[in-house]
Scaffold this motif. Structure first.
Motif, PDB file in Angstrom:
ATOM      1  N   UNK A  92      13.595   7.482  -7.910  1.00 37.81           N
ATOM      2  CA  UNK A  92      14.073   6.595  -6.853  1.00 37.81           C
ATOM      3  C   UNK A  92      15.129   5.644  -7.384  1.00 37.81           C
ATOM      4  N   UNK A  93      16.283   5.664  -6.729  1.00 38.36           N
ATOM      5  CA  UNK A  93      17.370   4.779  -7.138  1.00 38.36           C
ATOM      6  C   UNK A  93      17.838   3.919  -5.979  1.00 38.36           C
ATOM      7  N   UNK A  94      18.929   3.187  -6.201  1.00 36.86           N
ATOM      8  CA  UNK A  94      19.466   2.307  -5.163  1.00 36.86           C
ATOM      9  C   UNK A  94      18.861   0.923  -5.253  1.00 36.86           C
ATOM     10  N   UNK A  95      19.294   0.044  -4.335  1.00 33.39           N
ATOM     11  CA  UNK A  95      18.789  -1.327  -4.409  1.00 33.39           C
ATOM     12  C   UNK A  95      17.423  -1.470  -3.730  1.00 33.39           C
ATOM     13  N   UNK A  96      17.043  -0.501  -2.869  1.00 33.27           N
ATOM     14  CA  UNK A  96      15.695  -0.495  -2.293  1.00 33.27           C
ATOM     15  C   UNK A  96      15.023   0.819  -2.691  1.00 33.27           C
ATOM     16  N   UNK A  97      14.782   1.031  -3.979  1.00 30.82           N
ATOM     17  CA  UNK A  97      14.199   2.303  -4.402  1.00 30.82           C
ATOM     18  C   UNK A  97      12.879   2.531  -3.676  1.00 30.82           C
ATOM     19  N   UNK A  98      12.732   3.695  -3.059  1.00 25.53           N
ATOM     20  CA  UNK A  98      11.534   3.880  -2.242  1.00 25.53           C
ATOM     21  C   UNK A  98      10.368   4.414  -3.056  1.00 25.53           C
ATOM     22  N   UNK A  99       9.180   3.883  -2.766  1.00 24.01           N
ATOM     23  CA  UNK A  99       7.954   4.391  -3.389  1.00 24.01           C
ATOM     24  C   UNK A  99       7.540   5.660  -2.655  1.00 24.01           C
ATOM     25  N   UNK A 100       7.232   6.715  -3.411  1.00 25.27           N
ATOM     26  CA  UNK A 100       6.722   7.943  -2.782  1.00 25.27           C
ATOM     27  C   UNK A 100       5.228   8.069  -3.081  1.00 25.27           C
ATOM     28  N   UNK A 101       4.747   9.291  -3.272  1.00 25.91           N
ATOM     29  CA  UNK A 101       3.313   9.457  -3.513  1.00 25.91           C
ATOM     30  C   UNK A 101       2.518   8.914  -2.344  1.00 25.91           C
ATOM     31  N   UNK A 102       1.506   8.118  -2.651  1.00 22.05           N
ATOM     32  CA  UNK A 102       0.583   7.633  -1.622  1.00 22.05           C
ATOM     33  C   UNK A 102       1.242   6.829  -0.517  1.00 22.05           C
ATOM     34  N   UNK A 103       2.426   6.310  -0.758  1.00 18.69           N
ATOM     35  CA  UNK A 103       3.113   5.483   0.246  1.00 18.69           C
ATOM     36  C   UNK A 103       3.546   6.284   1.460  1.00 18.69           C
ATOM     37  N   UNK A 104       3.944   7.528   1.262  1.00 22.30           N
ATOM     38  CA  UNK A 104       4.518   8.261   2.403  1.00 22.30           C
ATOM     39  C   UNK A 104       4.513   9.771   2.266  1.00 22.30           C
ATOM     40  N   UNK A 105       3.906  10.324   1.237  1.00 19.32           N
ATOM     41  CA  UNK A 105       4.044  11.754   1.012  1.00 19.32           C
ATOM     42  C   UNK A 105       2.696  12.405   0.744  1.00 19.32           C
ATOM     43  N   UNK A 106       2.306  13.273   1.639  1.00 23.40           N
ATOM     44  CA  UNK A 106       1.031  13.948   1.490  1.00 23.40           C
ATOM     45  C   UNK A 106       1.193  15.424   1.194  1.00 23.40           C
ATOM     46  N   UNK A 107       0.073  16.047   0.874  1.00 23.81           N
ATOM     47  CA  UNK A 107       0.079  17.482   0.683  1.00 23.81           C
ATOM     48  C   UNK A 107      -1.307  18.016   1.022  1.00 23.81           C
ATOM     49  N   UNK A 108      -1.404  19.324   1.202  1.00 18.31           N
ATOM     50  CA  UNK A 108      -2.663  19.943   1.590  1.00 18.31           C
ATOM     51  C   UNK A 108      -2.474  20.624   2.929  1.00 18.31           C
ATOM     52  N   UNK A 109      -3.427  21.454   3.307  1.00 20.29           N
ATOM     53  CA  UNK A 109      -3.357  22.096   4.613  1.00 20.29           C
ATOM     54  C   UNK A 109      -3.517  20.989   5.665  1.00 20.29           C
ATOM     55  N   UNK A 110      -2.409  20.679   6.345  1.00 24.99           N
ATOM     56  CA  UNK A 110      -2.361  19.518   7.239  1.00 24.99           C
ATOM     57  C   UNK A 110      -1.262  18.544   6.830  1.00 24.99           C
ATOM     58  N   UNK A 111      -0.726  18.710   5.624  1.00 21.45           N
ATOM     59  CA  UNK A 111       0.400  17.881   5.171  1.00 21.45           C
ATOM     60  C   UNK A 111       0.047  16.399   5.142  1.00 21.45           C
ATOM     61  N   UNK A 112       1.050  15.557   5.386  1.00 17.50           N
ATOM     62  CA  UNK A 112       0.836  14.110   5.313  1.00 17.50           C
ATOM     63  C   UNK A 112      -0.102  13.618   6.405  1.00 17.50           C
TER      64      UNK A 112
END
Ligand code: FAD
Lengths: 514, 347
Positions: A72-92
């Motif tokens: 993550x770059x830029x002046x507002x580097x975004x947090x991924x993982x638990x913040x907004x990104x899921x996986x599994x049958x059913x996705x986020x």
């Protein structure tokens, strides 16, 4: 979900469609195509879960987060993982908060209305029947009278408000801001879900975020995916797609994926790419496909999503109840705005690890952190999601590091422009006023952004968009995309309902053209 | 302070009387309960567990002789995992029973052992056994890893087995044999920094040691700052930068350390030297450090008790989850306590 007895296809079968990803975009498409009698296979990188297998524990629940490293770059580097990104049958949607507002018609026409951003290539009226259909099928709970849309009806009565919602309602009332029970993709009482069974009424637990063990929450694995399987779709979990093979004419002929360390190849007539706002673009960039416009990865957007927290005299215990049970749409177009667009407000209950880490990321530390956390059980929060304008400066590129299947990792640069900064400041001022009116003490602000949108935008012009209004690639006519990535502008509503509606529309347009 | 309860289990062929001499030598430090389980193995252990559960001791120890020791081990193992509704014992004593099966679980509970293949220690050296028990008790009693009421909540049928396992596993302190990412000097410096970043209340965990082990395991959280190298490398460089630019940090007064920490967070401490981080990168890394430390701390059950958090107790493993029946301010469920103090909630 129950996959025993589902129909299975051979890799040598040329199926009608392969759907990559089983989240908010992939699942409704899979169901719609299967219902139309097509042979369809979904390839999902994550594992399959029974609802009862989820763990009410914030750290252990990382098993439903997408943990492949992103930069993550830029002046507002975004947090991924638990913040907004899921996986599994059913996705986020396994992990989503199920806050389920509709998109506002004005947000689809931001360029026409306010002269910035872009208009969507399709109208709100085209989307509306699909929004209503999704709300009906996944059984959204909501208020009988929706103050900002008198025609709206929800299938189920609202879920119980919690302490944060009560406090926010008090503050709003004192200020003359309208608010009401939130539209929740959580059933407020026991219901039958076709092809799944009984979804139990909400058990009033904030841990629902970590996967809902009683299926009260409308994740795809208890709604659209059982419907798909009942109509002959096959779902292959733990199947990570890393290649798309093309025939001499350039159309996609097969999808290559890795499962248990072995590469497989599924022949197919069509591909629906639904890997989410980061993964879909990462795949296409890695394969150098569908990018004659040069737009793949561009215009990454994330909602400015500041939160304002306060301490109350009474114990709030905000982990009880559905976390975001109050909504206000009064700020969709604030009259005194010095920015384009607006924001939605919701009450918040956030579990300790997530909130504490978020406080720490905001620079709250040491004795002040301890002093605040000492009253964790008296906290309540308000949060927003606001407009994010597409920007040349924000986007996804590839770095040289590679992942387990050899795909290069993504770097996402994200910086606020003046509009996002002005909107964020306005939203914080509003929330502060509400908390003051409600009697909150020790008010503190957490600046953050949420959701991952754009990167494969839809549009009418093949020079500036990757897919057309039906989700079809301008370059490869049997490649479709439907997920967070096709959003041309961010909309301020949390995205999942819009994605599901768009997915049904994409499937219908495909079926009509076939 | 109520006395801890001591459960005594005899050997196959023995009886409650086997412990008479030991019990006589224990003065009144313990509430002594001599149990007479029939047989051995899981069946006997389940019966013992029921006896313990029935008495609901806030603090308890268990001692076993011979096959009784085997039973005590099984019960302790269950209790460590919160199974059978048990809270973990404060200590375990094995007399002539040390040779457990090879595959027996490694226990976290402080354990004392005494045995001599040539004779029956319990019979011949009861004072020795009593001394061992008193000695162990003097070390462990009064320092429960978790407040009893909170431990009992975790063990209750309101909590899923998977959740309980995950929470109680965090009571383990990483051993010396697990891989580490940091050098001892880096870890010592991290300890000093974390004492200011997360000055724990209600707990005294070795957060630096835990984070070190986690870094070595290499399971990230799904993203990192593009400006930083992969996590473990970033942490090593960040700490080396502090060591180089703020020598003697660990010896500063707390308030001076706080000022130094503020300067790191503001990006005013850094270096262009090879292998170190610039000020801007230090500021980014420091947000990671703060978030990781808080996450590590708050995921520990003792910290959650201090927070008065019980949101994990929303239902066990049955088909119906209990959930919460109250959602508004000032209301509570009958089973909820002030977990920080263990007291009943008052209006
Ligand atoms: C913590 C959290 C809270 C949220 N709360 C809300 C909310 O309250 N309201 C709301 O509207 N939205 C919410 N969202 C957002 C919402 O969940 C997403 O916008 C939505 O699910 C996105 O749908 P999607 O189809 O784009 O991607 P996803 O739902 O993420 O699905 C993508 C799927 O594709 C799979 N995949 C990716 N790449 C590959 C590959 N190469 N091969 C095979 N499979 C692949 C992934 O494993 C994943 O399962 C939340 C999200 C999170 C994480």
């Amino acid at each position: 979900m129950n996959l025993t007895g589902m129909r299975r296809y051979a890799e040598s079968d040329e199926v009608d469609a392969v759907v990559i990803g089983t989240g908010a975009g992939g699942a409704p498409i899979l169901a719609r195509l299967a219902q139309a009698g097509l042979s369809v296979v979904a390839l999902e990188a994550g594992r399959n879960w029974e609802p009862a297998e989820h763990t009410p524990d914030e750290v252990d629940a990382s098993s439903i987060y997408w943990l492949g490293e992103r930069l993550s770059g830029g002046t507002e580097p975004e947090a991924f993982g638990g913040n907004n990104s899921g996986t599994g049958v059913g996705g986020s949607t396994l992990h989503w908060g199920a806050f389920c507002p509709r998109p506002d018609p004005r947000d689809l026409r931001l360029a026409s209305g306010e002269g910035v951003g872009v208009d969507w290539p399709l109208t709100h009226a085209e989307l509306l029947p699909y929004l209503v259909e999704v709300e009906g099928f996944i059984q959204v709970s909501g208020p009988a009278d929706y103050p900002w849309d008198p025609t709206r009806r929800y299938p189920l009565p609202p879920v119980a408000r919690n302490a944060s919602a009560d406090a926010m309602a008090r503050g709003c009332e004192a200020l003359g801001i309208r608010c009401t029970d939130s539209p929740a993709a959580i059933v407020s009482r026991d219901v039958q879900q076709p092809h799944f069974g009984v979804r139990r009424g909400a058990i009033n637990s904030g841990a629902t975020h970590q996967g809902d063990r009683v299926a009260s929450k409308a994740s795809m694995d208890v709604t659209y995916l059982p419907l798909a399987v009942a109509h002959g779709a096959e779902i292959r979990p733990e199947a990570m797609v890393h290649g798309l093979e093309r025939d001499a004419s350039g159309r996609i002929a097969a999808v290559v994926y890795r499962r248990d360390g072995v590469d497989h190849r599924q022949r197919t007539k069509n591909v629906f790419l639904c890997g989410g706002g980061v993964e879909s673009a990462r795949l296409l960039l890695n394969l150098d496909l569908a990018n004659s416009s040069g737009q793949v990865g561009r215009n990454y957007m994330a909602h400015p999503a500041a939160q304002v927290w306060g301490r109350f005299d009474e114990p709030m215990r905000m982990w009880r109840g559905w976390p975001s049970s109050l909504i206000s749409e009064d700020t969709v177009r604030p009259p005194d705005a010095d920015f384009a667009g607006g924001y939605l407000m919701q009450s918040l209950g956030v579990l300790p690890v997530t909130l504490g880490s978020s406080m720490a990321r905001s620079g709250i530390r040491g004795e002040r952190l301890m002093d605040l956390l000492e009253s964790y059980d008296r906290f309540a929060g308000i949060g927003v999601n606001g407009e994010c304008l597409p920007s040349e400066a924000n986007g996804l590129t590839l770095v040289d590091e590679t992942d387990e299947v050899g795909l290069r990792r993504a770097r996402i640069d994200f910086s606020y422009g003046d509009n996002e900064r002005a909107l964020e400041a306005h939203s914080i001022a509003t929330m502060r006023r509400i908390w003051e009116a409600a009697g909150a003490k020790d008010v503190f602000v957490l600046k953050r952004s949420a959701h991952a949108e754009g990167t494969l935008r839809m549009g009418d012009d093949r020079e500036t968009a990757v897919v057309d209004r039906d989700g079809r690639s301008f370059d490869i006519d049997n490649l479709y995309v439907c997920d967070n990535s096709v959003f041309p502008s961010s909309l301020i509503a949390n995205p999942a309902l819009t994605i599901m509606a768009l997915a049904l529309r994409t499937a219908d347009r495909f079926l009509a053209s076939a | 302070m109520p006395r801890p309860t001591l459960f005594l289990l005899h050997d196959r062929g023995g009886s409650a009387r086997s412990w008479d001499d030991v019990a006589a030598a224990l003065d009144d430090r313990f509430e002594v309960v001599v149990l007479e389980p029939a047989g051995a193995g899981d069946g006997a252990a389940a019966w013992v567990a029921a006896q313990v559960r029935e008495r609901e001791p806030d603090e308890w120890l268990i001692a076993g002789h011979g096959t009784g020791g085997g039973i005590a081990r099984i019960v302790t193992d269950w209790a460590e995992r919160g199974e059978q509704g048990l809270i973990p014992p404060a200590g375990l004593v094995l007399v002539d029973a040390s040779a457990g099966p090879d595959d027996a679980a490694v226990l976290r509970t402080p354990t004392a052992e005494l045995g001599d293949p040539a004779r029956d220690v319990l019979l011949e050296q009861p004072e020795e056994v009593a001394r061992l028990l008193l000695d162990l008790a003097s070390r462990v009693v009064g320092h429960p890893a978790l407040a009893p009421a909170f431990a009992r909540l975790i063990a209750s049928d309101r909590v899923a087995a998977r959740t309980r396992r995950a929470m109680l596993a965090r009571l383990d302190v990483p051993g010396d044999d697990v891989p580490r990412a940091l050098s001892p000097a880096q870890r010592a410096l991290l300890t000093a920094v974390l004492a200011r970043v997360v000055p724990q209340r209600g707990t005294d965990l070795d957060l630096a040691g835990r984070l070190d082990v986690e870094l070595a395991a290499g399971q990230g959280d799904g993203w990192r700052f593009a400006e930083l190298p992969p996590d473990a490398e970033a942490w090593r460089r960040g700490l080396d930068t502090i060591a180089a630019e703020l020598p003697g940090f660990a010896d500063l007064e707390a308030t001076e350390q706080d000022t130094a920490v503020d300067r790191i967070a503001e990006g005013r401490i850094g270096s262009d030297a090879d292998g170190l981080l610039t000020g801007a990168r230090m500021a980014l890394w420091f947000t990671d450090l703060q978030a990781a430390a808080v996450r590590m701390w708050l995921s520990h059950p003792a910290a959650q008790a201090w927070l008065r958090y019980d949101g994990f107790a929303d239902g066990g493993d049955g088909p119906q989850k209990q959930g919460f029946t109250t959602t508004h301010a000032g209301e509570w469920e009958t089973w909820q306590r002030d977990w920080r103090t263990g007291k009943e909630l008052q209006a």
